[in-house]
Design a protein around this motif. Sequence first.
Motif, PDB file in Angstrom:
ATOM      1  N   THR A 102      -2.483  21.274   6.156  1.00 54.65           N
ATOM      2  CA  THR A 102      -1.702  21.834   5.049  1.00 54.65           C
ATOM      3  C   THR A 102      -1.739  23.356   5.062  1.00 54.65           C
ATOM      4  O   THR A 102      -2.645  23.965   5.646  1.00 54.65           O
ATOM      5  N   GLU A 103      -0.756  23.951   4.423  1.00 53.53           N
ATOM      6  CA  GLU A 103      -0.676  25.412   4.347  1.00 53.53           C
ATOM      7  C   GLU A 103      -1.505  25.906   3.166  1.00 53.53           C
ATOM      8  O   GLU A 103      -1.294  25.490   2.024  1.00 53.53           O
ATOM      9  N   ALA A 104      -2.457  26.792   3.442  1.00 59.48           N
ATOM     10  CA  ALA A 104      -3.311  27.365   2.398  1.00 59.48           C
ATOM     11  C   ALA A 104      -2.707  28.681   1.903  1.00 59.48           C
ATOM     12  O   ALA A 104      -2.021  29.377   2.657  1.00 59.48           O
ATOM     13  N   PRO A 105      -2.960  29.036   0.644  1.00 56.89           N
ATOM     14  CA  PRO A 105      -2.443  30.306   0.127  1.00 56.89           C
ATOM     15  C   PRO A 105      -3.004  31.501   0.897  1.00 56.89           C
ATOM     16  O   PRO A 105      -4.208  31.559   1.167  1.00 56.89           O
ATOM     17  N   GLU A 106      -2.142  32.443   1.251  1.00 58.36           N
ATOM     18  CA  GLU A 106      -2.577  33.680   1.898  1.00 58.36           C
ATOM     19  C   GLU A 106      -2.588  34.845   0.929  1.00 58.36           C
ATOM     20  O   GLU A 106      -3.228  35.866   1.186  1.00 58.36           O
ATOM     21  N   ASP A 107      -1.894  34.668  -0.182  1.00 62.46           N
ATOM     22  CA  ASP A 107      -1.811  35.708  -1.211  1.00 62.46           C
ATOM     23  C   ASP A 107      -2.798  35.389  -2.326  1.00 62.46           C
ATOM     24  O   ASP A 107      -2.881  34.244  -2.786  1.00 62.46           O
ATOM     25  N   SER A 108      -3.555  36.385  -2.783  1.00 66.55           N
ATOM     26  CA  SER A 108      -4.587  36.154  -3.800  1.00 66.55           C
ATOM     27  C   SER A 108      -3.998  35.650  -5.119  1.00 66.55           C
ATOM     28  O   SER A 108      -4.627  34.859  -5.821  1.00 66.55           O
ATOM     29  N   LYS A 109      -2.783  36.080  -5.458  1.00 68.15           N
ATOM     30  CA  LYS A 109      -2.153  35.620  -6.705  1.00 68.15           C
ATOM     31  C   LYS A 109      -1.849  34.123  -6.639  1.00 68.15           C
ATOM     32  O   LYS A 109      -2.094  33.394  -7.606  1.00 68.15           O
ATOM     33  N   ILE A 110      -1.302  33.688  -5.514  1.00 64.38           N
ATOM     34  CA  ILE A 110      -1.008  32.261  -5.346  1.00 64.38           C
ATOM     35  C   ILE A 110      -2.307  31.461  -5.300  1.00 64.38           C
ATOM     36  O   ILE A 110      -2.402  30.360  -5.868  1.00 64.38           O
ATOM     37  N   PHE A 111      -3.309  32.027  -4.631  1.00 67.63           N
ATOM     38  CA  PHE A 111      -4.610  31.361  -4.560  1.00 67.63           C
ATOM     39  C   PHE A 111      -5.198  31.163  -5.948  1.00 67.63           C
ATOM     40  O   PHE A 111      -5.702  30.075  -6.285  1.00 67.63           O
ATOM     41  N   TYR A 153       0.842  -1.192   0.000  1.00 68.14           N
ATOM     42  CA  TYR A 153       0.000   0.000   0.000  1.00 68.14           C
ATOM     43  C   TYR A 153       0.879   1.244   0.000  1.00 68.14           C
ATOM     44  O   TYR A 153       1.889   1.299   0.722  1.00 68.14           O
ATOM     45  N   VAL A 154       0.508   2.214  -0.803  1.00 65.86           N
ATOM     46  CA  VAL A 154       1.263   3.463  -0.846  1.00 65.86           C
ATOM     47  C   VAL A 154       0.386   4.599  -0.339  1.00 65.86           C
ATOM     48  O   VAL A 154      -0.818   4.645  -0.608  1.00 65.86           O
ATOM     49  N   VAL A 155       0.992   5.481   0.425  1.00 65.64           N
ATOM     50  CA  VAL A 155       0.312   6.667   0.933  1.00 65.64           C
ATOM     51  C   VAL A 155       0.971   7.868   0.281  1.00 65.64           C
ATOM     52  O   VAL A 155       2.160   8.133   0.515  1.00 65.64           O
ATOM     53  N   CYS A 156       0.233   8.556  -0.557  1.00 64.92           N
ATOM     54  CA  CYS A 156       0.778   9.705  -1.283  1.00 64.92           C
ATOM     55  C   CYS A 156       0.410  10.981  -0.535  1.00 64.92           C
ATOM     56  O   CYS A 156      -0.756  11.208  -0.205  1.00 64.92           O
ATOM     57  N   ILE A 157       1.415  11.785  -0.279  1.00 66.50           N
ATOM     58  CA  ILE A 157       1.212  12.957   0.569  1.00 66.50           C
ATOM     59  C   ILE A 157       1.998  14.136   0.021  1.00 66.50           C
ATOM     60  O   ILE A 157       3.086  13.968  -0.528  1.00 66.50           O
ATOM     61  N   ASP A 158       1.429  15.338   0.148  1.00 71.13           N
ATOM     62  CA  ASP A 158       2.188  16.543  -0.169  1.00 71.13           C
ATOM     63  C   ASP A 158       3.185  16.767   0.952  1.00 71.13           C
ATOM     64  O   ASP A 158       2.822  16.729   2.138  1.00 71.13           O
ATOM     65  N   VAL A 159       4.434  17.033   0.600  1.00 74.59           N
ATOM     66  CA  VAL A 159       5.478  17.154   1.619  1.00 74.59           C
ATOM     67  C   VAL A 159       5.297  18.414   2.457  1.00 74.59           C
ATOM     68  O   VAL A 159       5.910  18.571   3.509  1.00 74.59           O
ATOM     69  N   ASP A 160       4.434  19.333   2.027  1.00 72.46           N
ATOM     70  CA  ASP A 160       4.194  20.544   2.803  1.00 72.46           C
ATOM     71  C   ASP A 160       3.104  20.344   3.858  1.00 72.46           C
ATOM     72  O   ASP A 160       2.602  21.306   4.436  1.00 72.46           O
ATOM     73  N   CYS A 161       2.715  19.085   4.115  1.00 68.87           N
ATOM     74  CA  CYS A 161       1.647  18.786   5.070  1.00 68.87           C
ATOM     75  C   CYS A 161       2.203  18.275   6.396  1.00 68.87           C
ATOM     76  O   CYS A 161       3.275  17.688   6.452  1.00 68.87           O
ATOM     77  N   ILE A 162       1.430  18.516   7.437  1.00 76.84           N
ATOM     78  CA  ILE A 162       1.719  17.966   8.756  1.00 76.84           C
ATOM     79  C   ILE A 162       0.636  16.942   9.070  1.00 76.84           C
ATOM     80  O   ILE A 162      -0.557  17.232   8.962  1.00 76.84           O
ATOM     81  N   LEU A 163       1.059  15.731   9.463  1.00 79.16           N
ATOM     82  CA  LEU A 163       0.105  14.666   9.736  1.00 79.16           C
ATOM     83  C   LEU A 163      -0.174  14.532  11.225  1.00 79.16           C
ATOM     84  O   LEU A 163       0.722  14.714  12.049  1.00 79.16           O
ATOM     85  N   ASP A 164      -1.411  14.195  11.560  1.00 76.87           N
ATOM     86  CA  ASP A 164      -1.753  13.816  12.921  1.00 76.87           C
ATOM     87  C   ASP A 164      -0.965  12.553  13.271  1.00 76.87           C
ATOM     88  O   ASP A 164      -0.719  11.691  12.407  1.00 76.87           O
ATOM     89  N   LYS A 165      -0.564  12.417  14.525  1.00 76.74           N
ATOM     90  CA  LYS A 165       0.317  11.317  14.907  1.00 76.74           C
ATOM     91  C   LYS A 165      -0.294   9.937  14.657  1.00 76.74           C
ATOM     92  O   LYS A 165       0.422   8.954  14.449  1.00 76.74           O
ATOM     93  N   ASP A 166      -1.632   9.837  14.692  1.00 78.93           N
ATOM     94  CA  ASP A 166      -2.295   8.551  14.466  1.00 78.93           C
ATOM     95  C   ASP A 166      -2.856   8.413  13.047  1.00 78.93           C
ATOM     96  O   ASP A 166      -3.673   7.533  12.785  1.00 78.93           O
ATOM     97  N   SER A 167      -2.412   9.261  12.148  1.00 80.07           N
ATOM     98  CA  SER A 167      -2.969   9.290  10.791  1.00 80.07           C
ATOM     99  C   SER A 167      -2.877   7.938  10.090  1.00 80.07           C
ATOM    100  O   SER A 167      -3.843   7.467   9.489  1.00 80.07           O
TER     101      SER A 167
END
Length: 476
Positions: free
Chosen positions: A315-324, A171-185
Amino acid sequence: MTFFNTEITVFFDLYLLLILGYAILIMSSYLILAYLSTKELREYLKKNSFVDYNVLLTSEFAPKLSLIAPAYNEGFTIQENVKSLLSLNYNNYEVIVVNDGSKDNSMEILTSTYDLVLTDLSIHSKIETKKIRGIYTSRNAAYKKLIVVDKENGGKADALNVGLNIAQNPYVVCIDVDCILDKDSLLKLAKPFLESHGKRIIATGGVVRIANQCIIKNGRLVEVNIPDVMLPRIQVLEYLRAFLLGRMAWGRLDGLLLISGAFGAFDKEIALLAGGYSTKTVGEDMELVVRMRRYMLENKLPYTVNYIPDPLCWTEAPEDSKIFKKQRSRWMRGTIETLSMHKRMFLNPRYKLLGMLSIPYWILFEFLAPGIEALGLIITILFFAFGLLNWHFFLLLLMFVYFFAILFSVIALYSEERTFHKYPKQVDFFKLLLAAFIEPVYFHPLAVYAALLGYKEKIMGTKGWGEMTRKGFTKK
């Protein structure tokens, strides 16, 4: 001329009725999904209220997992994120970080932080990818689960395919590296694979939350806060609606088309048989789920796609409207590409619920909705300019849509408060409630505009993800 004006007025009234009908249709679908989600959420919480995940942690039958984390210019967050991945409450897993030709110092940070050295790990490539420059492991026994792959830039899908080729586990778990996981994820994500009876679970996903202004310590989220900046704050609401009131319902119906690219688990064998991630779309997460489901249906194999309502990933959401706008225009391009690649499924009984309900729903309410809104705005402006606007009817329609949008956000907030309650401060609740009133006049028009940019980019042949600048997490 009077006759002409009368005809135009009648036409506009008819147009408003059509818009009202479309609005009622989409609102009704939202309410139905919210009802189904509430039922599913209640049943899930009741079923799992007495689960002891420590049993799964020590079980020899716990599924073996390979975490695949593509990274491109993630220098701001990569150190904390990899720490988070390496410190999860799970035994049978490995972490594969794929550096997709980053132009920043991501690779240097990884090398120095985790004491990496080149290894001669063999690869049996089942999917063709861009050239691999090197595969690294750590000399530090504390990081024995870590594998880092340095490769030429080929995009996220190509990086994920490299991970699929290297992964040693079923089984593979694909994740964005910019994410923080809950310890029991991983414990919660792996549980459905153990519970499957009869039908093969080919994919499972969980809830993604917004981490902006949350406090991160040693790769762990230690304090949940609501963002002070309005754009990411409204995205907190948006994610609550999407995950708690949307995907829960589609999971209950077994009609999910999307497992979030930020965090999802897949049966590696089926993913490889289906061809892996497509490099022809920027919506590779949605497209893979659709293709895996299509593979199972066309081969008449019993299967299901599971969904977990627990907040597993931040995960980190865009704060700048251009990035959004870049992010959302890319999402629209990915939607268009996926629907186009699988257009034969539309209203095709061979594909059961997917073909008869899920695909039509996405076309009508995800793909076409921004265009219908934009067309409606243009027609309204024209009628206003010629003095033919039925103000009474128009304002009633406007207020109806506005207050429904607020109502739906309040339902999502209520669901969160009664279930996981991840925002315990009373002030946070009122911040989100205020955001619900602001969203329809600020965030929604911006999101529609970004989706229209996605239409344009698709027509113009725009490829790739584009640069996504990040601020990094708040550390303590």
